[in-house]
Design a protein around this motif. Structure first.
Motif, PDB file in Angstrom:
ATOM      1  N   LYS A 367       0.838  -1.207   0.000  1.00 60.54           N
ATOM      2  CA  LYS A 367       0.000   0.000   0.000  1.00 60.54           C
ATOM      3  C   LYS A 367       0.871   1.255   0.000  1.00 60.54           C
ATOM      4  O   LYS A 367       0.554   2.239  -0.693  1.00 60.54           O
ATOM      5  CB  LYS A 367      -0.910  -0.011   1.232  1.00 60.54           C
ATOM      6  CG  LYS A 367      -1.954   1.107   1.234  1.00 60.54           C
ATOM      7  CD  LYS A 367      -2.989   0.918   0.125  1.00 60.54           C
ATOM      8  CE  LYS A 367      -4.123   1.911   0.245  1.00 60.54           C
ATOM      9  NZ  LYS A 367      -5.126   1.735  -0.841  1.00 60.54           N
ATOM     10  N   ILE A 368       1.966   1.223   0.741  1.00 59.70           N
ATOM     11  CA  ILE A 368       2.897   2.363   0.722  1.00 59.70           C
ATOM     12  C   ILE A 368       3.455   2.545  -0.685  1.00 59.70           C
ATOM     13  O   ILE A 368       3.544   3.671  -1.192  1.00 59.70           O
ATOM     14  CB  ILE A 368       4.032   2.147   1.745  1.00 59.70           C
ATOM     15  CG1 ILE A 368       3.484   2.195   3.169  1.00 59.70           C
ATOM     16  CG2 ILE A 368       5.135   3.194   1.564  1.00 59.70           C
ATOM     17  CD1 ILE A 368       4.479   1.777   4.229  1.00 59.70           C
ATOM     18  N   TYR A 369       3.804   1.430  -1.328  1.00 59.85           N
ATOM     19  CA  TYR A 369       4.317   1.513  -2.701  1.00 59.85           C
ATOM     20  C   TYR A 369       3.260   2.111  -3.638  1.00 59.85           C
ATOM     21  O   TYR A 369       3.560   2.994  -4.448  1.00 59.85           O
ATOM     22  CB  TYR A 369       4.741   0.128  -3.203  1.00 59.85           C
ATOM     23  CG  TYR A 369       5.225   0.147  -4.633  1.00 59.85           C
ATOM     24  CD1 TYR A 369       6.478   0.654  -4.969  1.00 59.85           C
ATOM     25  CD2 TYR A 369       4.404  -0.306  -5.668  1.00 59.85           C
ATOM     26  CE1 TYR A 369       6.917   0.704  -6.286  1.00 59.85           C
ATOM     27  CE2 TYR A 369       4.831  -0.268  -6.988  1.00 59.85           C
ATOM     28  CZ  TYR A 369       6.089   0.245  -7.288  1.00 59.85           C
ATOM     29  OH  TYR A 369       6.520   0.288  -8.598  1.00 59.85           O
ATOM     30  N   ALA A 370       2.034   1.639  -3.520  1.00 60.45           N
ATOM     31  CA  ALA A 370       0.974   2.121  -4.407  1.00 60.45           C
ATOM     32  C   ALA A 370       0.701   3.603  -4.202  1.00 60.45           C
ATOM     33  O   ALA A 370       0.532   4.361  -5.169  1.00 60.45           O
ATOM     34  CB  ALA A 370      -0.307   1.314  -4.169  1.00 60.45           C
ATOM     35  N   MET A 371       0.689   4.048  -2.952  1.00 63.55           N
ATOM     36  CA  MET A 371       0.331   5.439  -2.673  1.00 63.55           C
ATOM     37  C   MET A 371       1.476   6.407  -2.961  1.00 63.55           C
ATOM     38  O   MET A 371       1.233   7.600  -3.176  1.00 63.55           O
ATOM     39  CB  MET A 371      -0.143   5.578  -1.226  1.00 63.55           C
ATOM     40  CG  MET A 371      -1.468   4.891  -0.987  1.00 63.55           C
ATOM     41  SD  MET A 371      -2.179   5.211   0.650  1.00 63.55           S
ATOM     42  CE  MET A 371      -2.491   6.977   0.574  1.00 63.55           C
ATOM     43  N   THR A 372       2.710   5.930  -2.963  1.00 65.17           N
ATOM     44  CA  THR A 372       3.848   6.796  -3.286  1.00 65.17           C
ATOM     45  C   THR A 372       4.299   6.637  -4.735  1.00 65.17           C
ATOM     46  O   THR A 372       5.129   7.421  -5.196  1.00 65.17           O
ATOM     47  CB  THR A 372       5.050   6.471  -2.378  1.00 65.17           C
ATOM     48  OG1 THR A 372       5.460   5.109  -2.603  1.00 65.17           O
ATOM     49  CG2 THR A 372       4.716   6.671  -0.916  1.00 65.17           C
ATOM     50  N   GLY A 373       3.767   5.631  -5.440  1.00 67.80           N
ATOM     51  CA  GLY A 373       4.246   5.340  -6.782  1.00 67.80           C
ATOM     52  C   GLY A 373       5.702   4.918  -6.792  1.00 67.80           C
ATOM     53  O   GLY A 373       6.381   5.033  -7.816  1.00 67.80           O
ATOM     54  N   GLY A 374       6.176   4.435  -5.663  1.00 74.12           N
ATOM     55  CA  GLY A 374       7.577   4.025  -5.546  1.00 74.12           C
ATOM     56  C   GLY A 374       8.526   5.178  -5.316  1.00 74.12           C
ATOM     57  O   GLY A 374       9.742   4.960  -5.183  1.00 74.12           O
ATOM     58  N   ASP A 375       8.000   6.402  -5.266  1.00 73.21           N
ATOM     59  CA  ASP A 375       8.859   7.579  -5.116  1.00 73.21           C
ATOM     60  C   ASP A 375       9.014   7.923  -3.641  1.00 73.21           C
ATOM     61  O   ASP A 375       8.429   8.892  -3.137  1.00 73.21           O
ATOM     62  CB  ASP A 375       8.273   8.758  -5.884  1.00 73.21           C
ATOM     63  CG  ASP A 375       9.237   9.939  -5.966  1.00 73.21           C
ATOM     64  OD1 ASP A 375      10.433   9.745  -5.669  1.00 73.21           O
ATOM     65  OD2 ASP A 375       8.792  11.049  -6.322  1.00 73.21           O
ATOM     66  N   ALA A 376       9.780   7.109  -2.944  1.00 67.85           N
ATOM     67  CA  ALA A 376      10.004   7.312  -1.513  1.00 67.85           C
ATOM     68  C   ALA A 376      11.286   6.605  -1.110  1.00 67.85           C
ATOM     69  O   ALA A 376      11.747   5.673  -1.779  1.00 67.85           O
ATOM     70  CB  ALA A 376       8.830   6.774  -0.696  1.00 67.85           C
ATOM     71  N   ILE A 377      11.872   7.066  -0.022  1.00 67.48           N
ATOM     72  CA  ILE A 377      12.989   6.374   0.597  1.00 67.48           C
ATOM     73  C   ILE A 377      12.422   5.513   1.719  1.00 67.48           C
ATOM     74  O   ILE A 377      11.654   5.999   2.553  1.00 67.48           O
ATOM     75  CB  ILE A 377      14.038   7.361   1.143  1.00 67.48           C
ATOM     76  CG1 ILE A 377      14.730   8.092  -0.017  1.00 67.48           C
ATOM     77  CG2 ILE A 377      15.069   6.644   2.000  1.00 67.48           C
ATOM     78  CD1 ILE A 377      15.676   9.197   0.424  1.00 67.48           C
ATOM     79  N   ILE A 378      12.793   4.241   1.707  1.00 64.63           N
ATOM     80  CA  ILE A 378      12.288   3.298   2.708  1.00 64.63           C
ATOM     81  C   ILE A 378      13.452   2.869   3.598  1.00 64.63           C
ATOM     82  O   ILE A 378      14.376   2.170   3.152  1.00 64.63           O
ATOM     83  CB  ILE A 378      11.660   2.056   2.048  1.00 64.63           C
ATOM     84  CG1 ILE A 378      10.563   2.458   1.054  1.00 64.63           C
ATOM     85  CG2 ILE A 378      11.126   1.110   3.122  1.00 64.63           C
ATOM     86  CD1 ILE A 378       9.370   3.148   1.671  1.00 64.63           C
ATOM     87  N   ALA A 379      13.416   3.307   4.837  1.00 60.49           N
ATOM     88  CA  ALA A 379      14.333   2.766   5.844  1.00 60.49           C
ATOM     89  C   ALA A 379      13.629   1.608   6.533  1.00 60.49           C
ATOM     90  O   ALA A 379      12.408   1.507   6.512  1.00 60.49           O
ATOM     91  CB  ALA A 379      14.716   3.844   6.859  1.00 60.49           C
ATOM     92  N   THR A 380      14.406   0.706   7.106  1.00 64.90           N
ATOM     93  CA  THR A 380      13.793  -0.409   7.820  1.00 64.90           C
ATOM     94  C   THR A 380      14.557  -0.696   9.103  1.00 64.90           C
ATOM     95  O   THR A 380      15.694  -0.281   9.284  1.00 64.90           O
ATOM     96  CB  THR A 380      13.773  -1.722   7.006  1.00 64.90           C
ATOM     97  OG1 THR A 380      15.047  -2.375   7.101  1.00 64.90           O
ATOM     98  CG2 THR A 380      13.421  -1.478   5.552  1.00 64.90           C
ATOM     99  N   GLU A 381      13.896  -1.432   9.953  1.00 66.82           N
ATOM    100  CA  GLU A 381      14.573  -2.052  11.077  1.00 66.82           C
ATOM    101  C   GLU A 381      15.065  -3.421  10.599  1.00 66.82           C
ATOM    102  O   GLU A 381      15.427  -3.560   9.438  1.00 66.82           O
ATOM    103  CB  GLU A 381      13.619  -2.143  12.272  1.00 66.82           C
ATOM    104  CG  GLU A 381      13.107  -0.801  12.766  1.00 66.82           C
ATOM    105  CD  GLU A 381      14.179   0.096  13.364  1.00 66.82           C
ATOM    106  OE1 GLU A 381      15.295  -0.394  13.637  1.00 66.82           O
ATOM    107  OE2 GLU A 381      13.903   1.283  13.570  1.00 66.82           O
TER     108      GLU A 381
END
Length: 560
Positions: A367-381
């Motif tokens: 859902k994050i991918y869909a709502m950002t269109g992939g235009d985001a930086i994803i940090a993770t634990e």
């Protein structure tokens, strides 16, 4: 001109183009912080809640921008609190310069207050480290540290400076930073020729990409290479985005939680071309059966990685971008249509799936991918949250996944997300966390609130240590020893208490509006997504098994 050691430190940082420093002051480093105060219009200092958060923020800044991240701490516990962050950067080859100050030279080695031999502590986890006992050598040491951090295989460098050195004066003269050139000295023509021959003879080539391709900026050359030899591409966790994750030729991650397509494809290939990856145990599984039918070409900037874990038939040592450019100039276009069609059929047979009728970790990431269109930086634990972020977000360019690969540091993501957001202020930045990881360094939420840094913290709250529980379920007969976190912690209230907006999500219907609100916010937001305690990361390869033995939920249900 004559300057104090503290003034020289600041001038050298300015020389190197440093605009942001993460740290925490204390007695021995006060002279440096006094100078930072005077230069606050040139260098932004971010006061983190804990020194470990400063190290992770510097790391995240470096990963997102490609520049050197800088962190600072005082002596003793301040310095030792940086250690986990330095080790995290070391394992993933991230350019960080950590500056600590120590007790005065005359007090070293005397068990003075807040004295630790931090140079000895950091020696095994840095690319290089220094203690500066002569103020006349301070500037050159700092300059050398930045060069070492960025050149060849990048990595963290630690500089320890006794307090009296920061007060002594010496002559300082501005120097332009030494230019960083790609490492090409060990690229041999005979190695290139051998690789070209192996590629030309191959009928089933497979490309495996690691973090070295990201660090060298080799994405364009990699695409040209893959198009020319017509090969499928898998990546490691650190290699995400080096090759476009939306491409038809892309098969997903390789290894313990890699796709079946990648694991089966590498097992079936007759030539494995490895670019900037180190054959981690989590990638290769059983080393004796890994790609056993394939010749292997290994491209890496670090000669120490060649034949360390897997024996290769051909190696080319040097910068991946330069090597791929040279190979592209020598290789004739090849036709592997039948092989690619077979890989495409594997992708159809073994898609990545999850239960879509309830709120799940993979569903949140998609859902994050869909709502950002992939235009985001994803940090993770680290753990299930990390694997889901790697599996279900399509990274179409490098430096978009900020994660602790080699060390697997719980508590890394929030500090790293803060660093990434400050380095890339125009990008949406998310941190995907588990509830266990969030507890490790949730105090950094106060840092984000203090500076109004709009990072979005997404907690996949399953009330357990998810990945450890998954292993306990599969391999320890469901003996859940100390992995249940079903207590009274209210993460929405924690977020609000630390100055952030808190939102709880318990269903798919609530997720979209919560993400929309967070993405439109001008400050930090925590979204707690309550998921089932037995959600698992699929596929999986059992420890010590061959990657060809990858299994998924449906395999267990069918008794395979």
């Amino acid at each position: 001109m004559e300057l104090t050691g503290a003034q020289i430190i600041i001038e050298c940082l300015k020389e190197q183009g440093v605009d942001t420093v993460f740290g925490y002051p204390g007695g021995t480093i006060l002279n440096v912080y006094d100078e930072l105060y005077k230069h606050s219009d040139e260098i932004t200092h971010i006061l983190t809640s804990h020194e470990q958060g400063a190290a992770h923020a510097a790391d995240g800044y470096a990963r997102a921008t490609g520049k050197v991240g800088v962190c600072m701490a005082t002596s003793g516990p301040g310095a030792t609190n940086l250690v986990t962050g330095i080790a995290t950067a070391y394992m993933d080859s991230i350019p960080v310069v950590a500056i600590t100050c120590n007790v005065g030279v005359s007090l070293l080695g005397k068990d003075s207050f807040q004295e630790v031999d931090i140079k000895g502590v950091t020696m095994p986890i840095t690319k290089h480290n220094f203690i500066v006992k002569d103020v006349t050598k301070l500037a050159d040491t700092i300059r050398r540290s930045f060069y070492i951090a960025q050149s060849g295989r990048p990595g963290p460098v630690h500089i320890d400076i006794p307090k009296d050195i920061t007060a002594l004066k010496t002559e300082y003269e501005y120097q332009k930073p030494e230019e960083i050139h790609p490492q090409t000295d060990e690229i041999r023509e005979e190695d290139l020729d051998k690789a070209v021959q192996l590629i030309a003879r191959s009928e089933r080539p497979f490309v495996f990409v690691g973090g070295g391709a990201v660090l060298s900026g080799a994405s364009e050359e990699l695409k040209q290479f893959v198009d020319k030899i017509q090969a499928p591409v898998a990546d490691s966790l650190m290699g995400k985005g080096a090759y476009d994750g939306r491409s038809q030729n892309y098969t997903g991650m390789l290894g313990m939680h890699g796709t079946k397509t990648s694991n089966f494809g590498v097992t079936e290939c007759d030539l494995l071309i490895v670019i900037g990856a180190r054959f981690s145990d989590r990638v290769i599984g059983n080393s004796s059966t890994f790609a056993k039918n394939a010749k292997k070409i290994h491209i890496d900037v670090d000669a120490a990685e060649i034949n360390k874990n897997i024996q290769c038939d051909c190696s080319i040592i040097g910068d991946a971008k330069v090597i791929l450019r040279k190979l592209n100039a020598r290789i004739e276009p090849l036709d592997h249509t039948d092989w690619l069609n077979h890989i495409y059929s594997l992708k159809q047979t073994y898609p990545m799936t999850y239960h879509k009728d309830v709120l799940t970790g993979p569903g949140v990431v998609e859902k994050i991918y869909a709502m950002t269109g992939g235009d985001a930086i994803i940090a993770t634990e680290v753990g299930q949250n990390q694997m889901w972020a790697a599996q279900f977000f399509k990274y179409d360019r490098p430096r978009r996944l900020i994660t602790s690969g080699g060390l697997g540091t719980m508590g890394f993501g929030l500090g790293a997300a803060i660093g990434a957001k400050l380095g890339c202020p125009n990008q949406l930045v998310f941190n995907i966390a588990g509830d266990g990881c969030f507890r490790m360094n949730m105090n950094e939420l106060a840092t984000a609130s203090r500076y109004n840094i709009p990072v979005i913290e997404v907690i996949l709250n399953n009330h357990v240590l998810g990945m450890v529980r998954q292993w306990q379920t599969l391999f320890y007969d469901q003996r859940y020893s100390n992995t249940i976190l079903n207590d009274k912690v209210d993460y929405v209230k924690v977020a609000e208490a630390l100055g952030a907006r808190g939102i709880r999500v318990t269903s798919n219907e609530e997720l979209g509006p919560a993400l929309k609100e967070a993405m439109e916010s001008d400050g930090p937001v925590v979204i707690e997504c309550v998921i089932d305690c037995d959600d698992k990361v699929w596929p999986m390869v059992a420890p010590g098994a061959s990657i060809s033995e990858a299994f998924a939920e449906e395999d267990m249900q069918n008794g395979k």
